[in-house]
Design a protein around this motif. Structure first.
Motif, mmCIF file in Angstrom:
data_model
loop_
_atom_site.group_PDB
_atom_site.id
_atom_site.type_symbol
_atom_site.label_atom_id
_atom_site.label_comp_id
_atom_site.label_asym_id
_atom_site.label_seq_id
_atom_site.Cartn_x
_atom_site.Cartn_y
_atom_site.Cartn_z
ATOM 1 N N GLU A 1 -4.695 9.928 -0.055
ATOM 2 C CA GLU A 1 -6.073 10.952 -0.198
ATOM 3 C C GLU A 1 -7.024 10.431 -1.324
ATOM 4 O O GLU A 1 -8.145 10.556 -1.104
ATOM 5 C CB GLU A 1 -5.644 12.292 -0.278
ATOM 6 C CG GLU A 1 -4.884 12.895 0.847
ATOM 7 C CD GLU A 1 -3.527 12.521 0.586
ATOM 8 O OE1 GLU A 1 -3.005 11.884 -0.137
ATOM 9 O OE2 GLU A 1 -2.987 12.715 1.747
ATOM 10 N N ASN A 2 -6.352 10.064 -2.474
ATOM 11 C CA ASN A 2 -7.120 9.607 -3.479
ATOM 12 C C ASN A 2 -7.835 8.023 -3.303
ATOM 13 O O ASN A 2 -8.886 7.588 -3.927
ATOM 14 C CB ASN A 2 -6.528 9.599 -4.838
ATOM 15 C CG ASN A 2 -6.143 10.936 -5.115
ATOM 16 O OD1 ASN A 2 -6.862 12.087 -4.697
ATOM 17 N ND2 ASN A 2 -5.226 11.392 -5.983
ATOM 18 N N CYS A 3 -7.001 7.186 -2.708
ATOM 19 C CA CYS A 3 -7.294 5.814 -2.654
ATOM 20 C C CYS A 3 -6.702 5.167 -1.509
ATOM 21 O O CYS A 3 -5.268 5.040 -1.327
ATOM 22 C CB CYS A 3 -6.817 4.924 -3.839
ATOM 23 S SG CYS A 3 -7.416 3.338 -3.651
ATOM 24 N N PRO A 4 -7.433 4.953 -0.364
ATOM 25 C CA PRO A 4 -6.695 4.524 1.046
ATOM 26 C C PRO A 4 -5.985 3.247 1.163
ATOM 27 O O PRO A 4 -6.239 2.566 0.134
ATOM 28 C CB PRO A 4 -7.923 4.288 1.986
ATOM 29 C CG PRO A 4 -9.026 4.229 0.987
ATOM 30 C CD PRO A 4 -8.725 4.960 -0.039
ATOM 31 N N GLY A 5 -5.092 2.996 1.873
ATOM 32 C CA GLY A 5 -4.144 1.721 1.849
ATOM 33 C C GLY A 5 -4.976 0.327 2.110
ATOM 34 O O GLY A 5 -4.531 -0.579 1.326
ATOM 35 N N TRP A 6 -6.220 0.315 2.721
ATOM 36 C CA TRP A 6 -7.116 -0.630 2.795
ATOM 37 C C TRP A 6 -7.413 -1.398 1.340
ATOM 38 O O TRP A 6 -7.609 -2.283 1.474
ATOM 39 C CB TRP A 6 -7.900 -0.658 3.811
ATOM 40 C CG TRP A 6 -9.192 0.216 3.476
ATOM 41 C CD1 TRP A 6 -9.173 1.537 3.807
ATOM 42 C CD2 TRP A 6 -10.180 -0.209 2.606
ATOM 43 N NE1 TRP A 6 -10.266 2.056 3.410
ATOM 44 C CE2 TRP A 6 -10.947 1.057 2.454
ATOM 45 C CE3 TRP A 6 -10.659 -1.418 2.192
ATOM 46 C CZ2 TRP A 6 -12.295 1.092 1.988
ATOM 47 C CZ3 TRP A 6 -11.784 -1.385 1.657
ATOM 48 C CH2 TRP A 6 -12.750 -0.116 1.312
ATOM 49 N N GLY B 1 0.821 -1.197 -0.043
ATOM 50 C CA GLY B 1 -0.068 -0.003 -0.070
ATOM 51 C C GLY B 1 0.881 1.188 -0.022
ATOM 52 O O GLY B 1 0.554 2.179 -0.797
ATOM 53 N N LEU B 2 2.101 1.115 0.795
ATOM 54 C CA LEU B 2 2.715 2.221 0.752
ATOM 55 C C LEU B 2 3.412 2.530 -0.408
ATOM 56 O O LEU B 2 3.556 3.851 -1.026
ATOM 57 C CB LEU B 2 3.968 2.171 1.723
ATOM 58 C CG LEU B 2 3.476 2.099 3.262
ATOM 59 C CD1 LEU B 2 4.719 1.688 4.104
ATOM 60 C CD2 LEU B 2 2.755 3.006 3.653
ATOM 61 N N ILE B 3 3.816 1.667 -1.166
ATOM 62 C CA ILE B 3 4.494 1.798 -2.651
ATOM 63 C C ILE B 3 3.467 2.300 -3.665
ATOM 64 O O ILE B 3 3.855 3.331 -4.255
ATOM 65 C CB ILE B 3 4.945 0.274 -3.227
ATOM 66 C CG1 ILE B 3 6.189 -0.122 -2.286
ATOM 67 C CG2 ILE B 3 5.243 0.531 -4.568
ATOM 68 C CD1 ILE B 3 6.624 -1.334 -2.320
ATOM 69 N N ILE B 4 2.280 1.785 -3.638
ATOM 70 C CA ILE B 4 1.233 2.159 -4.561
ATOM 71 C C ILE B 4 1.199 3.936 -4.222
ATOM 72 O O ILE B 4 0.711 4.459 -5.080
ATOM 73 C CB ILE B 4 -0.194 1.628 -4.197
ATOM 74 C CG1 ILE B 4 -0.089 0.063 -4.720
ATOM 75 C CG2 ILE B 4 -1.397 2.023 -5.137
ATOM 76 C CD1 ILE B 4 0.170 0.006 -6.106
#
Length: 550
Positions: A151-156, A141-144
């Motif tokens: 803000e546009n797409c949360p990590g979950w 998720g951090l890499i994405i």
């Protein structure tokens, strides 16, 4: 570490048919339609281990280690852990070549030491890789977020996408899983090789001259001067604090033993994979840390990973400094592949450990179900559910960077416990082998480091497990204390609890079962390797390069 092509004794040949039948039953009997299948080849076995070890530990945690302790201490820490890995890999190679069974770490604990010990190791190992899966998903998720802001797409959301992909891969046949892991891992190996080449070119001044930082300052020229800015930073506290990072980075080398039960011709392929995996991993890590230390000052703020920003990857940093503008995007894509590959291996390893626990009666029976393609379906699904922990820890309210640090600490601690278990299992295996009057020279693969190797592994792991949180005492920090030691009481509780509940006892050496599951087929039958040798000889130049790397 050398192999010895021992010949079976007369008494062994007499009982061959009976034991082969037992061995085959162990592989094919399950609660479902079929059993685990030997469909992994030597190249799959090698890459599964590489896939488990070349992940966030190398691409992300290495930069954090250099930031905390400097490149000199980082080399010492990774080198020390590397020598320990060599020792327990040698121990594991001897046992898995003699007795290649799935979920070998906990299975050997039950077989050679005490059923309670195997129970503890199985659940610890399952928990370790389940948490590693969660850590890899958080990192993904951090890499994405490098391309798509949180803000546009949360990590979950990304955690959900990746857990579905990894679960789907592990629900296919083991051969399909092995083939997928082979190519994913090969991408990582090639990326590390390219990084090493670019790093040396940058150090030599062939590329990246006069790199300008974002604030307008000129970056220091790479070389010995950069390395000497702070090679031994933070003193003993700095060195001690990065041992968990180093341990987390090497975690996965033992996957050779886990996959041995589903590997073709384990007598030949397991020793080969163990030798290749160890030297390649050690070479990659030592060279990589040396290059990073020569290219990036230890106090570079981006190395610290304080904000969980993917730009903290030292790989990306070196490519950018070398003037390869697209290098940042390429390396982040490779790091994403690396993380998914490590998570894929983690899901495989933990599902097999859970399957073994079920067959031993230490987990619910339905986890022993294996479908007709040789996949322990419920074990894969259960482990994936634990991986969903990534959904929680990747929420903005908790904080991605802090959550990743906690998961890394939990995974590293339990990983060290598993390595101690391998060493203890090997000591008991050798003692039982000798007590039952068997000849060491009859072993298909001999660990010549015994008894130093397993004793060294136990000592190093014990020192790290007990001493890695000493900084929490001055001044005392409950948060740091729990992060360092919270898993150790559970390990003790698992062992003593099962021992009390099931009334188990440490096995007598003469009663240790050294036959069930033994690879008599490989010992009594010659392996015709003519076809594979001819194929290797007639293969194209690019296939030969791939064979050298893999």
């Amino acid at each position: 570490m050398e192999s010895y092509e021992g010949q079976p004794t007369y008494s062994e040949k007499i009982e061959t048919t009976e034991v082969i039948e037992s061995h085959n039953n162990e592989l094919t009997t399950a609660s479902g339609e079929g059993g685990l299948q030997r469909n992994l080849q030597a190249r799959h076995l090698t890459m599964i281990s590489l896939g488990g070890t070349i992940g966030t530990g190398l691409f992300l945690a290495s930069g954090s280690s250099i930031s905390v302790a400097g490149p000199g201490y980082a080399l010492i820490a990774y080198g020390l852990i590397g020598t320990m890995v060599y020792c327990f890999m040698s121990s594991l190679g001897e046992m898995t070549t003699y007795m290649p069974i799935t979920g070998s770490i906990n299975a050997y604990g039950t077989r050679f030491v005490d059923p309670a010990f195997g129970f503890m190791l199985g659940w610890v190992y399952w928990f370790s890789w389940s948490i590693t899966l969660a850590a890899e998903l958080v990192a993904a998720g951090l890499i994405i977020s490098y391309w798509v802001p949180v803000e546009n797409c949360p990590g979950w959301v990304w955690a959900l996408v990746f857990i579905v992909v990894l679960t789907s891969l592990n629900l296919t046949t083991v051969k399909a899983y092995g083939e997928t892991e082979y190519w994913l891992s090969l991408i990582k190996v090639l990326a590390v090789a390219v990084f090493i080449i670019v790093g040396f070119l940058y150090i030599g001044g062939a590329v990246g001259k006069g790199f300008i930082e974002a604030d307008g300052s000129v970056a220091p020229q790479p070389g010995a001067a950069v390395f000497n800015m702070g090679p031994f930073h933070g003193g003993f506290a700095g060195l001690a604090s990065i041992f968990l990072n180093a341990g987390f980075s090497f975690q996965g080398a033992e996957l050779v033993g886990i996959a041995a039960g589903e590997t073709k011709n384990p007598r030949k392929n397991v020793p080969r994979a163990i030798r290749q995996v160890f030297w390649r991993i050690l070479l990659f890590y030592i060279l990589t840390i040396t290059i990073i230390g020569l290219c990036i000052p230890y106090n570079d703020p981006i190395l610290g990973n304080a904000d969980g920003n993917i730009e903290s990857s030292p790989f990306t940093r070196v490519f950018v400094r070398a003037g390869i503008k697209i290098g940042g995007d390429i390396m982040n894509a490779v790091i994403l592949v690396a993380i998914l590959s490590a998570g894929n291996s983690g899901l495989y390893a933990s599902s097999r450990a859970l399957h073994t626990l079920s067959k031993e009666g230490s987990a619910p029976k339905f986890f022993g179900y294996v479908n007709r393609w040789g996949v322990p379906v419920y074990c894969v699904l259960a482990t994936s559910l634990v991986g969903c922990l990534a959904f929680i820890v990747s929420l903005p309210q908790i904080g991605q960077g802090e959550a990743y640090n906690w998961l890394l600490s939990l995974s590293s601690t339990t990983g060290f416990v598993a390595w101690v278990g391998i060493a203890v299992n090997h000591i008991r295996f050798r003692m039982a082998y000798k007590a039952q009057g068997r000849n060491i020279k009859d072993l298909p693969f001999i660990s010549h480091l015994y008894p130093f190797g397993p004793i060294y592994t136990i000592l190093i792991c014990a020192i790290i497990l007990l001493g890695q949180g000493y900084t929490a005492f001055s001044p005392f920090s409950i948060k740091a204390f729990l992060s360092a030691y919270i898993t150790l009481p559970f390990v003790v509780l698992l062992y003593l609890g099962n021992k009390f509940w099931c009334k188990t006892k440490i096995l007598k050496l003469v009663d240790v079962d050294l036959d069930t599951g033994r690879s008599f087929i490989d010992i009594t039958m010659n392996v015709d390797d003519t076809a594979s040798q001819a194929e290797k000889k007639n293969s194209s130049w690019w296939k030969k390069i791939v064979h050298i790397l893999a």
